[in-house]
Design an enzyme around this catalytic site. Structure first.
Site, mmCIF file in Angstrom:
data_model
loop_
_atom_site.group_PDB
_atom_site.id
_atom_site.type_symbol
_atom_site.label_atom_id
_atom_site.label_comp_id
_atom_site.label_asym_id
_atom_site.label_seq_id
_atom_site.Cartn_x
_atom_site.Cartn_y
_atom_site.Cartn_z
ATOM 1 N N ARG A 125 39.412 52.706 42.338
ATOM 2 C CA ARG A 125 40.468 51.858 42.906
ATOM 3 C C ARG A 125 41.500 52.682 43.671
ATOM 4 N NH1 ARG A 125 40.296 46.584 40.888
ATOM 5 N NH2 ARG A 125 39.307 46.329 38.856
ATOM 6 N N ASP A 128 36.913 37.198 48.920
ATOM 7 C CA ASP A 128 35.474 37.175 49.166
ATOM 8 C C ASP A 128 35.064 35.705 49.271
ATOM 9 O OD1 ASP A 128 32.704 37.483 49.236
ATOM 10 O OD2 ASP A 128 32.635 38.963 47.636
#
Length: 185
Positions: free
Chosen positions: A175, A112
């Protein structure tokens, strides 16, 4: 343990950005360049826990199919600790494998802004690694990445939104979803 942020509510307010077939193809495509770059070597393959686990496992099998052997280890460093924005880096586990004189491939679910991966890469270099490269399943499309950090191998790009699934979590949940989702605006 009940969450104050139920995954079912998130999924009801999310859209599928990347399906499993697209993820599989992206991971397979990453393997060729990595195998060529490490041909004749056995790099230290460092999985960044917990998020990279699904991606790292699948990528390692693709690399093995191309004849590249790996020395597995892992690290657990986080800035999120269940939150949606990062804070100070916290080390939960450092690799046991000596990195001195070795080439290292850091494997993570997403790049990110890059603060965690930059800190981990720097730590690997301080341990004497000769080369540290980054394989990221996804990178976010924005211009907020810190200077000097990028993935050497990228599976795909995702929009600058809150994404979860395939290793990425929604408040420590989801996840193991077989796709990448984003909350609707």
């Amino acid at each position: 343990m009940a969450s104050s942020h139920p995954l079912s509510a998130a999924l009801a307010n999310a859209e599928l950005l990347v399906d499993r077939a697209t993820l599989d193809a992206a991971i397979a495509a990453m393997a060729g360049p990595i195998a060529r770059d490490y041909a004749g070597e056995v790099p230290v393959y460092l999985t960044v826990m917990h998020g990279a686990l699904p991606f790292a496992g699948q990528l390692s099998l693709e690399l093995g199919a191309l004849g590249l052997d790996l020395e597995f280890d892992y690290l657990h460093a986080t800035r999120y600790r269940g939150e949606t924005s990062g804070g100070e880096l916290v080390w939960k586990h450092r690799p046991a494998t000596a990195l001195y004189g070795r080439r290292v491939l850091l494997v993570d679910d997403i790049l990110d802004e890059g603060y965690t991966l930059a800190a981990v890469r720097e730590w690997c270099m301080e341990q004497g690694a000769t080369d540290v490269r980054i394989a990221a399943l996804a990178t976010k499309r924005h211009d907020r990445a810190i200077a000097g950090i990028s993935a050497d191998y990228v599976g795909l790009e995702v929009p600058d939104r809150y994404v979860f699934g395939f290793g990425m979590d929604y408040h420590e949940q989801g996840r193991n979803l077989p796709g990448i989702y984003a909350l609707k605006d």
